[in-house]
Design an enzyme around this catalytic site. Structure first.
Site, mmCIF file in Angstrom:
data_model
loop_
_atom_site.group_PDB
_atom_site.id
_atom_site.type_symbol
_atom_site.label_atom_id
_atom_site.label_comp_id
_atom_site.label_asym_id
_atom_site.label_seq_id
_atom_site.Cartn_x
_atom_site.Cartn_y
_atom_site.Cartn_z
ATOM 1 N N ASP A 70 -3.766 2.454 15.195
ATOM 2 C CA ASP A 70 -4.266 1.151 14.722
ATOM 3 C C ASP A 70 -4.158 0.156 15.864
ATOM 4 O O ASP A 70 -3.184 0.172 16.628
ATOM 5 C CB ASP A 70 -3.438 0.647 13.511
ATOM 6 C CG ASP A 70 -4.214 -0.328 12.636
ATOM 7 O OD1 ASP A 70 -4.711 -1.334 13.168
ATOM 8 O OD2 ASP A 70 -4.314 -0.069 11.430
ATOM 9 N N ALA A 129 -1.584 0.234 10.301
ATOM 10 C CA ALA A 129 -0.849 -1.043 10.253
ATOM 11 C C ALA A 129 -0.949 -1.735 8.889
ATOM 12 O O ALA A 129 -1.999 -1.650 8.258
ATOM 13 C CB ALA A 129 -1.397 -1.975 11.344
ATOM 14 N N PRO A 130 0.126 -2.392 8.431
ATOM 15 C CA PRO A 130 1.433 -2.544 9.097
ATOM 16 C C PRO A 130 2.375 -1.346 8.932
ATOM 17 O O PRO A 130 3.438 -1.322 9.504
ATOM 18 C CB PRO A 130 2.018 -3.774 8.405
ATOM 19 C CG PRO A 130 1.401 -3.767 7.039
ATOM 20 C CD PRO A 130 0.017 -3.191 7.198
ATOM 21 N N GLY A 131 2.002 -0.324 8.134
ATOM 22 C CA GLY A 131 2.829 0.888 8.161
ATOM 23 C C GLY A 131 3.323 1.428 6.835
ATOM 24 O O GLY A 131 4.211 2.282 6.809
ATOM 25 N N ASP A 155 -9.102 3.839 18.536
ATOM 26 C CA ASP A 155 -10.090 3.842 17.451
ATOM 27 C C ASP A 155 -9.940 5.125 16.629
ATOM 28 O O ASP A 155 -10.028 6.231 17.171
ATOM 29 C CB ASP A 155 -11.499 3.757 18.078
ATOM 30 C CG ASP A 155 -12.589 3.780 17.011
ATOM 31 O OD1 ASP A 155 -12.258 3.796 15.805
ATOM 32 O OD2 ASP A 155 -13.771 3.792 17.388
ATOM 33 N N LYS A 176 -13.256 3.634 0.123
ATOM 34 C CA LYS A 176 -13.446 2.270 -0.414
ATOM 35 C C LYS A 176 -14.843 2.227 -1.019
ATOM 36 O O LYS A 176 -15.830 2.544 -0.341
ATOM 37 C CB LYS A 176 -13.330 1.227 0.707
ATOM 38 C CG LYS A 176 -12.153 1.448 1.666
ATOM 39 C CD LYS A 176 -10.828 1.022 1.081
ATOM 40 C CE LYS A 176 -9.692 1.365 2.052
ATOM 41 N NZ LYS A 176 -8.370 1.197 1.483
ATOM 42 N N SER A 221 0.832 -1.226 0.000
ATOM 43 C CA SER A 221 0.000 0.000 0.000
ATOM 44 C C SER A 221 0.849 1.251 0.000
ATOM 45 O O SER A 221 0.360 2.330 -0.310
ATOM 46 C CB SER A 221 -0.864 0.124 1.243
ATOM 47 O OG SER A 221 -1.492 -0.964 1.578
HETATM 48 N N1 SAM Z 1 -2.144 2.020 5.073
HETATM 49 C C1 SAM Z 1 -1.717 0.750 5.661
HETATM 50 C C2 SAM Z 1 -0.352 0.420 5.099
HETATM 51 O O1 SAM Z 1 0.104 1.092 4.181
HETATM 52 O O2 SAM Z 1 0.293 -0.520 5.586
HETATM 53 C C3 SAM Z 1 -2.723 -0.363 5.415
HETATM 54 C C4 SAM Z 1 -4.000 -0.124 6.140
HETATM 55 S S1 SAM Z 1 -5.116 -1.464 6.084
HETATM 56 C C5 SAM Z 1 -5.755 -1.368 4.486
HETATM 57 C C6 SAM Z 1 -6.431 -0.900 7.063
HETATM 58 C C7 SAM Z 1 -6.105 -0.791 8.546
HETATM 59 O O3 SAM Z 1 -7.149 -0.042 9.160
HETATM 60 C C8 SAM Z 1 -6.066 -2.115 9.292
HETATM 61 O O4 SAM Z 1 -4.765 -2.294 9.839
HETATM 62 C C9 SAM Z 1 -7.128 -1.987 10.374
HETATM 63 O O5 SAM Z 1 -6.691 -2.529 11.626
HETATM 64 C C10 SAM Z 1 -7.281 -0.485 10.491
HETATM 65 N N2 SAM Z 1 -8.583 -0.032 11.008
HETATM 66 C C11 SAM Z 1 -9.816 -0.352 10.585
HETATM 67 N N3 SAM Z 1 -10.753 0.282 11.326
HETATM 68 C C12 SAM Z 1 -10.073 1.030 12.226
HETATM 69 C C13 SAM Z 1 -10.459 1.906 13.271
HETATM 70 N N4 SAM Z 1 -11.753 2.155 13.533
HETATM 71 N N5 SAM Z 1 -9.517 2.511 13.997
HETATM 72 C C14 SAM Z 1 -8.189 2.289 13.735
HETATM 73 N N6 SAM Z 1 -7.766 1.457 12.756
HETATM 74 C C15 SAM Z 1 -8.701 0.833 12.020
#
Ligand code: SAM
Length: 362
Positions: free
Chosen positions: A248, A229-231, A268, A313, A196
């Protein structure tokens, strides 16, 4: 034949999109054409990777350019005004008929972009394009049609729909992607935690001007990354020297934490707020777009951030409608706060069922 001083007529507009997104690209193009008072109709083949809007009456391509801003099209990776279609290209010599058709436009160009649809059939032509590109550029230079030292001239697009059919068209560099087909060739950084990361890299290059990139992505600035996550997104920010608060519940890559520029908070993303305003908010949480759009608008309205890049999304159907609904929600929140803003939205090459947005205070 037209001359260089009276720009050649355009028959329509061709936009290239991700295969599977033709219906959205078509709806959007039709709406933009109707707002520009251009009469015509769209021709869409599902899975083709492009959409054609054919004008009822051809018009000088400069007029169409003034009326319809290609940069505003979300589902178009690259677009151009159509000058000609060349059919029945002989397999043994595609150069001569293309050279003749390009000469017949009477135009001169700053660059030539050789393109195909982003489909399997299109990809099968990539070897041919690599060999053919330099040959075409050579003859166009000999003919005085290609003038790389005149950047004010339009770019020539040669879009090979298949081995036997080419669409010829024009766009200006400021209207479209500098990458053929709007596909950036980005290398995956070896220590980035996820693929990503390329999405945010592309977003910076596509949604920000070079000046904006320089002034807003530099050491000492601060960012929040919601759903980090993961970053991969945080990695893009720290690699430019920004300090990041990563929100996250999931784990972050240890190499990212080792930079010393990241604070990881398990919280959150919808309720957590920073103690002090930050320069950037980025957000890649997988959530309904109608929840994300107001969240980001609220961060901007309340001054918690100055600018943001975030993903929406999208559902499988009526994606164009959903994006417009989110645009409305952002407008509603920011207009109520009396805030002037810029909003740029693009379906990036690295986006799948989503679009990427840039929102900033003016
Ligand atoms: N941008 C990240 C990267 O480049 O590695 C990938 C992100 S991944 C598509 C979506 C993330 O959103 C997941 O790790 C999930 O745990 C987190 N997530 C979903 N709902 C969330 C919330 N309400 N609060 C915090 N994190 C949330």
């Amino acid at each position: 034949m037209t001359t260089a001083s009276s720009p050649c007529d355009a028959h329509g507009i061709l936009v290239q999109c991700r295969p599977g997104f033709e219906a959205d690209a078509s709806l959007e193009l039709q709406a933009a054409a109707s707002a520009a008072r251009l009469d015509g109709s769209t021709d869409t083949q599902p899975g083709s990777g492009f959409v054609v809007f054919e004008l009822t009456t051809p018009a000088p391509h400069d007029d169409i350019r003034r009326r319809l801003d290609l940069t505003r099209l979300i589902f178009s990776r690259q677009g151009f005004r159509i000058l000609a279609v060349v059919d029945e290209l002989p397999e043994r010599d595609r150069l001569t008929p293309l050279r003749d058709a390009i000469a017949a436009t009477g135009e001169r160009f700053s660059a030539a972009l050789l393109e195909t649809p982003d489909t399997n059939d299109g990809k099968a032509q990539s070897g041919f394009l690599r060999r053919f590109g330099p040959l075409l550029e050579g003859v166009l230079t000999d003919d005085g049609r290609l003038r790389p030292d005149s950047p004010h001239l339009p770019r020539l697009h040669v879009f090979l729909e298949g081995p036997r059919r080419a669409w010829l068209g024009v766009s200006h560099a400021s209207e479209g992607s500098s990458w053929p087909m709007g596909i950036p060739r980005l290398r995956m950084p070896k220590d980035a935690p996820s693929r990503s990361t390329l999405k945010l890299a592309e977003a910076f290059m596509t949604l920000l001007t070079p000046d904006e990139q320089k002034s807003t992505l530099r050491p000492g600035l601060t960012a929040v990354d919601l759903g980090a996550a993961p970053g991969g997104w945080s990695w893009q920010l720290t690699s430019r020297g920004l300090r990041v608060t990563a929100i996250d519940n999931g784990p972050l890559a240890s190499a990212l934490l080792a930079t010393g520029l990241v604070e990881h908070l398990r919280a959150d993303g919808f309720t957590w707020k920073p103690k002090k305003p930050v320069d950037w908010l980025v957000c890649d949480m997988v959530e309904q777009p109608s929840r994300i759009a107001p969240l980001i608008a609220d961060w901007l309205a309340t001054g918690r951030c100055r600018r943001s890049i975030f993903n929406l999304k999208l559902p499988m159907k009526r994606r164009h409608d959903e994006v417009e609904r989110c645009r409305g929600l952002i407008e509603q929140r920011l207009a109520a706060a009396g805030i002037k803003y810029v909003l740029r939205i693009k379906h990036l090459y690295h986006d799948r069922e989503e679009v990427t947005c840039y929102l900033a205070r003016r």
